[in-house]
Enzyme design. Structure first.
Site, short mmCIF file in Angstrom:
data_model
loop_
_atom_site.label_atom_id
_atom_site.label_comp_id
_atom_site.label_asym_id
_atom_site.label_seq_id
_atom_site.Cartn_x
_atom_site.Cartn_y
_atom_site.Cartn_z
N GLY A 14 -38.96 31.48 8.95
CA GLY A 14 -40.01 30.75 9.65
C GLY A 14 -39.67 30.52 11.11
CD GLU A 33 -28.87 29.83 11.50
OE1 GLU A 33 -30.08 29.55 11.42
OE2 GLU A 33 -28.03 29.49 10.63
CB CYS A 46 -35.60 37.43 -0.31
SG CYS A 46 -36.22 35.88 0.31
CE LYS A 49 -34.78 38.10 -5.42
NZ LYS A 49 -35.43 36.80 -5.42
CE1 TYR A 98 -35.03 37.66 10.83
CE2 TYR A 98 -33.83 39.40 9.69
CZ TYR A 98 -34.91 38.55 9.77
OH TYR A 98 -35.87 38.59 8.80
CE1 TYR A 185 -40.98 32.39 -7.74
CE2 TYR A 185 -40.93 30.03 -8.09
CZ TYR A 185 -41.63 31.18 -7.74
OH TYR A 185 -42.95 31.11 -7.42
CB ILE A 186 -32.62 30.44 -8.57
CG1 ILE A 186 -33.30 30.48 -7.19
CG2 ILE A 186 -31.14 30.77 -8.45
CD1 ILE A 186 -32.69 29.57 -6.13
CD GLU A 189 -35.80 35.87 -8.63
OE1 GLU A 189 -34.97 35.49 -7.79
OE2 GLU A 189 -36.98 36.16 -8.34
NE ARG A 206 -36.09 19.31 -16.59
CZ ARG A 206 -36.03 18.38 -15.65
NH1 ARG A 206 -35.28 17.32 -15.83
NH2 ARG A 206 -36.69 18.53 -14.53
CG ASP A 311 -37.70 26.56 1.65
OD1 ASP A 311 -38.81 27.11 1.70
OD2 ASP A 311 -36.76 26.98 0.94
CB ALA A 349 -42.58 38.53 -7.33
CD GLU A 448 -54.10 54.77 -16.30
OE1 GLU A 448 -55.23 55.26 -16.40
OE2 GLU A 448 -53.06 55.43 -16.55
P1 NDP Z 1 -37.14 25.80 -9.50
O1 NDP Z 1 -37.76 24.53 -9.07
O2 NDP Z 1 -37.94 27.03 -9.56
O3 NDP Z 1 -36.46 25.59 -10.93
C1 NDP Z 1 -35.56 24.54 -11.15
C2 NDP Z 1 -35.07 24.57 -12.57
O4 NDP Z 1 -34.10 23.53 -12.73
C3 NDP Z 1 -36.16 24.30 -13.59
O5 NDP Z 1 -35.92 25.02 -14.76
C4 NDP Z 1 -36.01 22.79 -13.81
O6 NDP Z 1 -36.49 22.37 -15.06
C5 NDP Z 1 -34.50 22.66 -13.79
N1 NDP Z 1 -34.08 21.31 -13.53
C6 NDP Z 1 -34.37 20.53 -12.46
N2 NDP Z 1 -33.82 19.32 -12.59
C7 NDP Z 1 -33.18 19.31 -13.79
C8 NDP Z 1 -32.44 18.33 -14.52
N3 NDP Z 1 -32.24 17.12 -14.00
N4 NDP Z 1 -31.95 18.68 -15.71
C9 NDP Z 1 -32.15 19.90 -16.24
N5 NDP Z 1 -32.84 20.88 -15.60
C10 NDP Z 1 -33.35 20.57 -14.39
O7 NDP Z 1 -35.89 25.96 -8.54
P2 NDP Z 1 -34.93 27.21 -8.26
O8 NDP Z 1 -33.62 26.59 -7.93
O9 NDP Z 1 -34.99 28.21 -9.33
O10 NDP Z 1 -35.57 27.85 -6.97
C11 NDP Z 1 -35.83 27.03 -5.83
C12 NDP Z 1 -37.01 27.55 -5.05
O11 NDP Z 1 -36.62 28.74 -4.37
C13 NDP Z 1 -38.20 27.98 -5.91
O12 NDP Z 1 -39.04 26.90 -6.19
C14 NDP Z 1 -38.86 28.99 -5.03
O13 NDP Z 1 -39.72 28.32 -4.16
C15 NDP Z 1 -37.73 29.60 -4.25
N6 NDP Z 1 -37.34 30.92 -4.79
C16 NDP Z 1 -38.28 31.91 -4.84
C17 NDP Z 1 -37.93 33.16 -5.32
C18 NDP Z 1 -38.96 34.24 -5.39
O14 NDP Z 1 -39.98 34.12 -4.72
N7 NDP Z 1 -38.75 35.27 -6.18
C19 NDP Z 1 -36.59 33.46 -5.80
C20 NDP Z 1 -35.70 32.33 -5.73
C21 NDP Z 1 -36.08 31.13 -5.23
P3 NDP Z 1 -38.01 21.87 -15.22
O15 NDP Z 1 -38.86 23.08 -15.17
O16 NDP Z 1 -37.98 21.18 -16.51
O17 NDP Z 1 -38.26 20.94 -14.05
#
Ligand code: NDP
Length: 464
Positions: A14, A33, A46, A49, A98, A185-186, A189, A206, A311, A349, A448
């Site tokens: 950004g 930076e 990204c 990964k 960059y 996501y993370i 992945e 959970r 973010d 994605a 298709e």
């Molecule tokens: P997410 O918010 O996607 O997922 C967080 C995970 O942690 C969920 O499963 C959540 O569970 C769990 N969690 C959170 N708090 C607790 C807790 N106290 N106890 C147990 N489990 C918990 O975050 P990520 O870290 O995976 O990714 C961060 C962000 O990065 C994403 O939201 C996305 O915006 C970005 N990202 C995008 C990608 C892409 O576009 N391909 C790839 C990687 C990151 P619950 O669902 O129950 O809350």
């Protein structure tokens, strides 16, 4: 003291776009930076990964190769150190691109820790990337906060024994036995990446299904694919604590129900928080909301000279949206052009194997406002026929029954992100199902199927 029209703190996706568009439109621009030119996406997100996804997929292609007549060495082995070195060379190359891109745009680059002194003054002090730089102060009419986000660890005892995605990218050796906590996501992945590279992976989350927020049918399908990929899932579980396993290394994960798992590494993929530490927000009077900088759609914070994009403000938290926010802000400030992006039809994605691609509304979101017709298709891709590889593709369309407009398109399967990116154009343009039906299929392809789904799977009435 140097004076700027615009000063950007944070050279991620950004910040870089914002700085470049402002400079292109005649503004005097500076950017600071402290760690990585190109930010999280290029260094800890990204890009590395996706390179890891390719590495994992290559293993799968090698496994399938004999079915296509290729004589390959078996079992083939994966060399983590060699891959990480190659990945780092590519990241270094992008880092250089960059820097030169910003320099060519006539932007002043500052390497160091930037913090606000007041609403128009920034101090840049040495950071590990540039320990010998002098402390400098600059002034700017407008300041953009674009420092992104950083992974959060759960507040459980022993959390410091876990790693996050940040550390995973630089581990010297491949963890052979891994516990991944979190199924966003993370988590999904990295579970896929490590399993594809040959690690034994347990995934703890959970919810009953992974990927909360995605279409339920997509989530169920992904759960099935995770099983097929050899990852052991533990839905409905929560971690209680982590313990060190003594001199041999390793970590014990203890769940709330008392079950224990001994692994080489625990990866916490439990969300990210805004990177606001040591930014001097208090000094400038910038307000936070739930730990993120509070900013409206126009990126304005409560301080008139200070803006926030990406973010740090917790809106979409994706690279393309941070870029769009930076672009729009720079144009608004220096050369209004009336450009817009359709954030409502933001494609997303998840790069699991097979990946998920999605645009528009899930079925659950759609039925809150619309009567819908659902079209689904499940089939085995041709590529999997000879190797007899299990795992079906899921394609799904959510259509407004009254207007025939396609509200959402979802896919789980090879190339889903590529296919959904194209379909996102159609969904953004307000395409109807009839127009999809009018499109001639491209055969043989998986895509298709999106233009050949003639029979509805079900019809669901609005449930506000
Ligand atoms: P997410 O918010 O996607 O997922 C967080 C995970 O942690 C969920 O499963 C959540 O569970 C769990 N969690 C959170 N708090 C607790 C807790 N106290 N106890 C147990 N489990 C918990 O975050 P990520 O870290 O995976 O990714 C961060 C962000 O990065 C994403 O939201 C996305 O915006 C970005 N990202 C995008 C990608 C892409 O576009 N391909 C790839 C990687 C990151 P619950 O669902 O129950 O809350």
């Amino acid at each position: 003291m140097q004076e700027f029209d615009l000063f950007v703190i944070g050279a991620g996706s950004g910040g870089v776009r914002c700085a470049r568009i402002a400079a292109q439109n005649g503004a005097r621009v500076g950017i600071a930076e402290r760690r990585h030119w190109g930010g999280t996406c290029v260094h800890l997100g990204c890009v590395p990964k996706k390179l890891m996804v390719y590495a994992a997929e290559t293993g799968r292609l090698i496994e399938d190769a004999p079915a296509f007549g290729w004589d390959v060495k078996r079992p083939s082995t994966f060399n983590w150190a060699e891959f990480i070195a190659g990945k780092d060379r590519e990241i270094d190359r992008l880092n250089g691109i960059y820097i030169s891109m910003l320099q060519k745009a006539g932007i002043d680059l500052f390497t160091g820790d930037a913090r606000l002194i007041d609403a128009n003054t920034i101090e840049i002090s040495p950071s590990p990337l540039a320990p010998d730089e002098p402390v400098q102060r600059v002034r700017a009419k407008k300041i953009v906060l674009a420092t992104g986000s950083t992974p959060v660890r759960l507040g459980i005892p022993g959390a410091e024994l876990a790693i996050t995605s940040d550390e995973l990218f630089h581990l010297p050796t491949q963890p052979k036995k891994v516990a991944v906590i979190g199924s966003g996501y993370i988590g999904v992945e990295f579970a896929g990446i490590l399993a594809g590279m040959g690690s034994q992976v347990d995934l703890f989350y959970r919810q009953p299904l992974p990927l909360r927020g995605f279409d339920e049918e997509v989530r169920t399908h992904v759960q099935e694919l995770i099983d097929l990929y050899g990852i052991t899932q533990h839905p409905g579980t929560s971690p209680a604590r982590l313990e060190a396993l003594g001199e041999g290394g390793g970590v014990r994960l203890v769940l709330e129900d008392g079950a224990t798992y001994d692994v080489d590494a625990v990866i916490m993929a439990t969300g990210r928080r805004a990177a606001v530490d040591s930014l001097g927000l208090d000094a400038a009077g910038v307000k936070l909301e739930n730990g993120h900088v509070a900013a409206g759609v126009d990126a304005k914070t409560n301080v008139p000279s200070i803006y926030a994009i990406g973010d740090i403000r917790d809106q979409y938290n994706l690279t393309p949206t941070a870029i769009a926010e930076g672009h729009l802000l720079a144009e608004r400030l220096f050369a209004p052009q009336g450009r817009s992006w359709s954030f409502e039809t933001l494609p997303k994605a998840v790069f699991f194997s097979s990946p998920v691609g999605t645009v528009g509304l899930s079925e659950e979101e759609a039925i809150r406002k619309h009567n819908v017709t659902i079209y689904t298709s499940r089939f085995t891709p041709m590529r999997q026929a000879l190797p007899k590889r299990a795992g079906k593709i899921l394609m799904k369309l959510v259509v407004d029954r009254d207007s025939d407009v396609v509200l959402g398109a979802h896919m789980v399967g090879p190339d889903a992100p590529e296919i959904i990116q194209m379909l996102a154009i159609a969904v953004t343009a307000g395409l109807t199902k009839k127009q999809l039906d009018q499109t001639v299929a491209l055969h043989p392809s998986s895509a298709e199927e999106f233009v050949t789904m003639r029979m509805p799977t079900r019809s669901v009435d609005k449930q506000p």
